[in-house]
Design an enzyme around this catalytic site. Structure first.
Site, PDB file in Angstrom:
ATOM      1  CG  ASP A 193      29.351  22.587 -73.877  1.00  0.00           C
ATOM      2  OD1 ASP A 193      30.171  23.344 -74.399  1.00  0.00           O
ATOM      3  OD2 ASP A 193      29.095  21.441 -74.309  1.00  0.00           O
ATOM      4  CD  GLU A 221      14.359  27.347 -55.546  1.00  0.00           C
ATOM      5  OE1 GLU A 221      14.984  26.764 -54.627  1.00  0.00           O
ATOM      6  OE2 GLU A 221      13.620  26.748 -56.344  1.00  0.00           O
TER       7      GLU A 221
END
Length: 539
Positions: free
Chosen positions: A199, A256
């Site tokens: 957001d 990752e």
């Protein structure tokens, strides 16, 4: 897993309005899980959930009081895990909103920060001394109206809130804040989510010197703004260059977790938005995708779509956009662009074909696959703080947030056994899922057809795009990949149009994706809101 997101289709769920399971009139995780088959049948690649975190709901969940807890109105972490598992069983990725720019003022961090200037969380939010006359430190305004600063007596300072006064902005210049946010992202990645929608991603940093924002360059005799926020050029209060370094930290974390992705919401004026999108997605070391409000506004012209898309890829040849025509913040597309519509359902199909033919990833807001119009709500029915503040000049965002009508008949149409938190109006009941399921010419049927067609043709997923010179209101472009090429032509008006064959390759044929179009020897005829995807044969 690859780059599934590149050209992927993301279906946005507004949790309060998707499906209620316990009769309280508010959608919840168990209800969402039960209805995931609808999204899988539609042909989407992923779902994006608007916030489900613990919240006092001043801004319907975009004011988070605990980033690692599910609000009881939606369920709990066990229910969230069940949703993720079911989505994955159906082949759907799960993305969740992250509201990092600001928290709720009820968050424990802010409760401590506001107490004094020397506590452990004192520098976790944006605090500033008043001017000598007691007024705020600068002229920054809130998106939700009024000054962006709120006085706090216990500190004798103002705190920054770009949105509601109950949504204080976090201080991303503080390394501890950055670390806390990265830990939160890791918490949800470890629970199996496949990505995040961020957001207000361009709001994280502010000008350290707190310089005033200048006036926006406005056209002479421009109509009055319902919100003075739009009269400023927000070069100091958002979209700061410091943002880039933090986005790189986010990308490093995402890397990752192979197969995960990010999409950022860029809340910026049109003349800045595309360059911000480009900066945030270029280089492969920041966000995977961004979207702006360029296609969520009033403009519905061939020139606008061409300028926006070409502008993005010129600025960021290696960046990637996520286009959408509707979401939880704007009027639904068939109502917002109603002046361009011959009839609502034909126009809904036109919008679907156009959006799903563009180069980029696609976000579909719940209910657009039904052709839902904006709900016309009375003042007494609304909950949105924007609507309450700016009524009647701006009626807020509740008109696009009303519940999904699942079953035939009268409201609440299977959404709940209780009273819906927002009303389901008759024009929505008439476009319920059950009846569209059995109607071969329904808007829902076309969305499914178009999504399946897109999935089969890689040229529409991530192929090149080249615009063809046409006159308004006809938009035309070529999508091409090694496997094949197509020419996509759209009549953006309610009047019939023609396109001379000389503007098209000589060896094109109509495909199954067509509405009100006929190919002649010398021209392509397009009925009101007509469109055609043409296959390009081998020379």
């Amino acid at each position: 897993m690859g780059e599934w997101w590149r050209g992927g289709v993301i279906y946005q769920i507004y949790p309060r309005s998707f499906q209620d399971s316990n009769g309280d009139g508010i959608g919840d995780l168990e209800g969402m899980t039960r209805r995931l088959d609808h999204i899988a049948r539609l042909g989407a690649d992923a779902i994006w959930l608007s916030p489900i975190f613990a919240s006092p709901m001043d801004d319907m969940g975009y004011d988070v009081s605990d980033y690692e807890a599910v609000d009881p109105v939606f369920g709990d972490l066990k229910a969230f895990d069940a949703l993720v598992a079911r989505a994955h069983d159906l082949g759907l990725k799960v993305m969740i909103d992250q509201v990092l720019n600001h928290s709720s003022d009820r968050h424990a961090w802010f409760q401590e920060s506001r107490k004094s200037r020397d506590n452990p969380k004192a520098d976790w939010y944006v605090w500033a001394d008043p001017k000598k006359d007691g007024t705020p430190p600068n002229n920054w305004l809130s998106v939700f109206g009024g000054p962006a600063w709120e006085w706090n007596p216990s500190r004798g300072q103002y705190y920054l809130h770009n949105f509601l006064a109950t949504q204080p902005d976090l201080n991303f210049f503080n390394p501890e804040v950055q670390e806390a946010m990265l830990r939160i992202l890791r918490f949800w990645l470890d629970r199996g989510v496949d990505g995040f929608r961020f957001d207000t991603v361009n709001f994280f940093f502010h000008d350290k010197k707190l310089r005033d924002d200048p006036a926006e360059r406005r056209k002479k005799n421009a109509p009055p703004e319902y919100n003075p926020y739009n009269m400023m050029d927000h070069i100091h209060s958002k979209s700061r260059p410091e943002n880039i370094a933090f986005l790189k930290r986010i990308r490093k974390l995402m890397d990752e977790y192979p197969g995960t992705t990010t999409v950022g919401e860029v809340g910026e004026a049109p003349r800045h938005a595309v360059e911000v999108m480009a900066a945030y997605t270029s280089g492969g070391d920041k966000l995977h995708m961004c979207y702006s409000f360029d296609m969520l506004g009033p403009d519905f012209t061939a020139a606008h779509f061409r300028k926006t898309i070409e502008g993005f890829f010129e600025a960021a040849p290696d960046g990637w956009p996520a286009w959408s025509f509707s979401n939880h913040d704007v009027m639904r597309q068939v109502s917002r662009w109603a002046d361009h519509a011959a009839n609502p359902d034909d126009f809904a199909r036109l919008c679907a074909a156009l959006l799903l033919a563009l180069k980029g990833s696609v976000c579909i807001y719940q209910g657009e696959e039904l052709g839902l119009p904006e709900a016309d709500l009375e003042y007494e029915e609304i909950t949105d703080p924007q609507g309450k503040r700016f009524w009647p000049d701006h009626k807020g965002r509740d008109g696009c947030r009303t519940p999904i009508p699942w079953e035939a008949g009268d409201a609440p149409n299977g959404f709940t056994t209780g009273k819906p938190w927002l009303p389901i109006k008759p024009e929505h009941s008439a476009r319920n899922v059950a009846e569209q399921e059995s109607a071969p010419r329904s808007v829902l049927a076309f969305y499914r057809e178009m999504l399946a067609w897109r999935r089969r043709h890689t040229a529409l997923v991530d192929g090149a795009i080249e615009f063809i010179k046409t006159s308004e209101p006809v938009l035309a472009f070529r999508r091409s990949a090694p496997e094949g090429a197509f020419v996509c032509v759209f009549n953006l008006s309610p009047q019939a149009q023609t396109l001379a064959r000389k503007h098209l390759p000589g060896n094109v044929e109509l495909t199954d994706i067509v509405q009100g179009a006929a190919m002649g020897k010398k021209k392509l005829e397009l009925g009101p809101n007509g469109f055609a995807i043409l296959s390009v044969g081998q020379d």
